[in-house]
Design a protein around this motif. Sequence first.
Motif, PDB file in Angstrom:
ATOM      1  N   TYR A 344     -24.123  68.190   5.718  1.00  0.00           N
ATOM      2  CA  TYR A 344     -22.391  69.431   5.524  1.00  0.00           C
ATOM      3  C   TYR A 344     -21.518  69.528   5.435  1.00  0.00           C
ATOM      4  O   TYR A 344     -20.615  70.228   5.078  1.00  0.00           O
ATOM      5  N   LEU A 345     -21.606  69.076   6.813  1.00  0.00           N
ATOM      6  CA  LEU A 345     -20.123  68.356   7.336  1.00  0.00           C
ATOM      7  C   LEU A 345     -19.555  67.139   6.606  1.00  0.00           C
ATOM      8  O   LEU A 345     -18.761  66.616   6.543  1.00  0.00           O
ATOM      9  N   GLY A 346     -20.634  66.504   5.517  1.00  0.00           N
ATOM     10  CA  GLY A 346     -19.945  65.584   5.110  1.00  0.00           C
ATOM     11  C   GLY A 346     -19.828  64.248   5.753  1.00  0.00           C
ATOM     12  O   GLY A 346     -18.797  62.911   5.794  1.00  0.00           O
ATOM     13  N   ILE A 347     -20.392  64.324   7.477  1.00  0.00           N
ATOM     14  CA  ILE A 347     -19.841  62.679   7.885  1.00  0.00           C
ATOM     15  C   ILE A 347     -21.614  61.961   8.331  1.00  0.00           C
ATOM     16  O   ILE A 347     -21.406  61.553   9.169  1.00  0.00           O
ATOM     17  N   ASP A 348     -22.346  61.918   7.249  1.00  0.00           N
ATOM     18  CA  ASP A 348     -23.735  61.692   7.150  1.00  0.00           C
ATOM     19  C   ASP A 348     -23.323  60.126   7.104  1.00  0.00           C
ATOM     20  O   ASP A 348     -24.323  59.688   7.029  1.00  0.00           O
ATOM     21  N   ASP A 349     -22.969  59.495   6.377  1.00  0.00           N
ATOM     22  CA  ASP A 349     -22.080  58.227   5.948  1.00  0.00           C
ATOM     23  C   ASP A 349     -21.491  57.596   7.381  1.00  0.00           C
ATOM     24  O   ASP A 349     -20.731  57.861   7.738  1.00  0.00           O
ATOM     25  N   GLU A 350     -22.554  56.520   7.765  1.00  0.00           N
ATOM     26  CA  GLU A 350     -22.255  56.194   9.280  1.00  0.00           C
ATOM     27  C   GLU A 350     -20.450  55.063   9.477  1.00  0.00           C
ATOM     28  O   GLU A 350     -19.993  55.471   9.685  1.00  0.00           O
ATOM     29  N   GLU A 351     -20.371  54.991   8.437  1.00  0.00           N
ATOM     30  CA  GLU A 351     -19.113  53.771   7.852  1.00  0.00           C
ATOM     31  C   GLU A 351     -17.852  55.327   7.881  1.00  0.00           C
ATOM     32  O   GLU A 351     -16.834  55.072   8.812  1.00  0.00           O
ATOM     33  N   VAL A 352     -17.795  55.895   7.403  1.00  0.00           N
ATOM     34  CA  VAL A 352     -17.015  57.142   7.307  1.00  0.00           C
ATOM     35  C   VAL A 352     -16.756  57.427   8.313  1.00  0.00           C
ATOM     36  O   VAL A 352     -15.698  58.175   9.236  1.00  0.00           O
ATOM     37  N   ARG A 353     -17.955  58.375   9.116  1.00  0.00           N
ATOM     38  CA  ARG A 353     -17.912  59.145  10.343  1.00  0.00           C
ATOM     39  C   ARG A 353     -17.634  57.919  11.333  1.00  0.00           C
ATOM     40  O   ARG A 353     -16.739  58.593  12.092  1.00  0.00           O
ATOM     41  N   GLY A 354     -17.536  56.779  11.794  1.00  0.00           N
ATOM     42  CA  GLY A 354     -16.990  55.513  12.549  1.00  0.00           C
ATOM     43  C   GLY A 354     -15.759  55.384  12.265  1.00  0.00           C
ATOM     44  O   GLY A 354     -15.324  55.279  13.633  1.00  0.00           O
ATOM     45  N   ALA A 355     -15.380  55.731  10.803  1.00  0.00           N
ATOM     46  CA  ALA A 355     -13.742  54.988  11.400  1.00  0.00           C
ATOM     47  C   ALA A 355     -13.282  56.690  11.860  1.00  0.00           C
ATOM     48  O   ALA A 355     -12.048  56.739  12.167  1.00  0.00           O
ATOM     49  N   ILE A 356     -14.309  57.497  11.609  1.00  0.00           N
ATOM     50  CA  ILE A 356     -12.943  59.050  11.908  1.00  0.00           C
ATOM     51  C   ILE A 356     -12.958  59.443  13.366  1.00  0.00           C
ATOM     52  O   ILE A 356     -11.875  59.187  14.358  1.00  0.00           O
ATOM     53  N   LEU A 357     -14.499  58.872  13.999  1.00  0.00           N
ATOM     54  CA  LEU A 357     -14.314  58.804  15.412  1.00  0.00           C
ATOM     55  C   LEU A 357     -13.667  57.371  16.277  1.00  0.00           C
ATOM     56  O   LEU A 357     -13.013  58.151  17.253  1.00  0.00           O
ATOM     57  N   ALA A 358     -13.866  56.664  15.576  1.00  0.00           N
ATOM     58  CA  ALA A 358     -13.103  55.456  16.164  1.00  0.00           C
ATOM     59  C   ALA A 358     -11.239  55.873  15.978  1.00  0.00           C
ATOM     60  O   ALA A 358     -10.571  55.530  16.848  1.00  0.00           O
ATOM     61  N   TYR A 359     -10.957  57.259  15.041  1.00  0.00           N
ATOM     62  CA  TYR A 359      -9.092  57.321  14.839  1.00  0.00           C
ATOM     63  C   TYR A 359      -9.171  58.899  16.365  1.00  0.00           C
ATOM     64  O   TYR A 359      -8.627  58.715  16.761  1.00  0.00           O
ATOM     65  N   LEU A 360     -10.115  59.241  16.606  1.00  0.00           N
ATOM     66  CA  LEU A 360     -10.269  60.509  16.765  1.00  0.00           C
ATOM     67  C   LEU A 360      -9.920  59.594  18.888  1.00  0.00           C
ATOM     68  O   LEU A 360      -9.566  59.635  19.747  1.00  0.00           O
ATOM     69  N   ASP A 361     -11.559  58.971  18.910  1.00  0.00           N
ATOM     70  CA  ASP A 361     -11.312  57.788  20.045  1.00  0.00           C
ATOM     71  C   ASP A 361     -10.338  57.224  20.638  1.00  0.00           C
ATOM     72  O   ASP A 361      -9.366  57.264  21.842  1.00  0.00           O
ATOM     73  N   SER A 362      -9.128  56.617  19.771  1.00  0.00           N
ATOM     74  CA  SER A 362      -7.662  55.664  20.068  1.00  0.00           C
ATOM     75  C   SER A 362      -6.551  56.787  20.749  1.00  0.00           C
ATOM     76  O   SER A 362      -5.933  56.556  21.202  1.00  0.00           O
ATOM     77  N   MET A 363      -6.628  58.537  19.942  1.00  0.00           N
ATOM     78  CA  MET A 363      -5.972  59.107  20.355  1.00  0.00           C
ATOM     79  C   MET A 363      -6.158  59.856  21.589  1.00  0.00           C
ATOM     80  O   MET A 363      -5.044  60.564  22.114  1.00  0.00           O
ATOM     81  N   HIS A 364      -7.653  59.867  22.002  1.00  0.00           N
ATOM     82  CA  HIS A 364      -7.816  60.860  23.761  1.00  0.00           C
ATOM     83  C   HIS A 364      -7.348  59.551  24.212  1.00  0.00           C
ATOM     84  O   HIS A 364      -6.756  59.561  25.176  1.00  0.00           O
ATOM     85  N   GLU A 365      -7.875  58.181  23.829  1.00  0.00           N
ATOM     86  CA  GLU A 365      -8.167  57.369  25.139  1.00  0.00           C
ATOM     87  C   GLU A 365      -6.261  57.378  25.322  1.00  0.00           C
ATOM     88  O   GLU A 365      -6.226  56.435  26.225  1.00  0.00           O
ATOM     89  N   SER A 366      -5.340  57.177  24.157  1.00  0.00           N
ATOM     90  CA  SER A 366      -4.248  56.915  24.057  1.00  0.00           C
ATOM     91  C   SER A 366      -3.376  57.830  25.179  1.00  0.00           C
ATOM     92  O   SER A 366      -2.249  58.073  25.814  1.00  0.00           O
ATOM     93  N   GLY A 367      -4.393  58.899  25.698  1.00  0.00           N
ATOM     94  CA  GLY A 367      -3.369  60.455  26.254  1.00  0.00           C
ATOM     95  C   GLY A 367      -2.448  60.657  25.571  1.00  0.00           C
ATOM     96  O   GLY A 367      -1.167  61.206  25.729  1.00  0.00           O
TER      97      GLY A 367
END
Length: 380
Positions: A344-367
């Motif tokens: 329903y959220l449109g994050i079932d595609d692993e490549e798409v989900r992985g790209a978004i999560l990597a982006y968010l994790d990078s922001m969090h890791e940078s503080g």
Amino acid sequence: MLRRPSRLTRAAAKAKAAKSTLARSALVEPWHAEWPEGARWMAAGLTQTANEKGRLLPGLHKLDVERDWLLHAPATFSEHLRLKHHALDASREATLRSADATHGGDSLPAQREVLDMVLEHLPRRFPRSFSLDGRRLRVHVEGAGCEYDVDEWREMRPLELAGLLLQEDLVLMRAEPGGAHRVQAAFVVFSFGRVLERVGMDLEQVHANVNRFPSDLQKPVGRFFDKLSASAPAWRTNFGLTWSPSLVPTPDRYPHRASYAPEATHNTPGKWMMARIGEVGVGRAVWLKVEYQTVRRLRGASDHALFTVRTYVDPLHTLLHVPAAARLLAQNMRNAAQGDFKHYLGIDDEEVRGAILAYLDSMHESGGGGGGPRAQQATR
């Protein structure tokens, strides 16, 4: 003999008090006013759609009506009002609708009660923006100043006037003798589309395309509406990811949903999403959509409940300086990905989900700050 509260009880009380403070901050205080509005909800930890096993959560909280019922923002009010007028001009039937003729019932008394509630609330809660002189309501917001003769609207168009005074969408639900709760009337511009077909639906039909709603939420939501009283209103928030900056539904808001998607994405939404990410980066391809929802049982027309939805849409790159929001959004995504709700959220595609999560994790890791090398590259 009185028992001393256990450590667990004291911890729970502290957590509840902290949550109340965060809610006050996210709703009404100038709390990090430079942050995008949707990010405030995420950073406050008030938006949790699913648990760690992917089970959907109602996420309901007690509503402080005086403080938190309607969220008025003068800076964006005139633009939201313009969009509402545009929607009415483009297709009144697809924006403002009642089911009285098709499903029985008379929602006009409930609509008038809603208008009375709004008129009683706005001048008191936001006196700089609204004033009521007898039966004439004046709007004092720059770019949207006007005056309404309340009696002219109250007779046959009460829900329309209520909606034109607010930045929320309005939905009236009616309880039927058999126990179903049906969408009886609605004035909706921002939160969802296909208003014409949704008015008249019951809750199960409205959520027919929401994965896991039948198993996780149908019974608790039904019980909530059965027990809802005028003295105990509630609020909740949810989140979604969209691929359009538009505050109103557009074909590319949800490219993974056939009813909304552009023709070119019907069979390959994942490829379309990754192509879009490749063109502009995650931070400018994906938008965070947060809805603040309230539910109130009417006192007079007590078989009706009013559902309000305030919609926020922020580009993902605006979370660069809100690492807590990035972390909690990633957590919400990972929880949702454990179950079918990811479709329903449109994050079932692993490549798409992985790209978004990597982006968010990078922001969090940078503080915060620049968002880290990956985040900076993604936002271009």
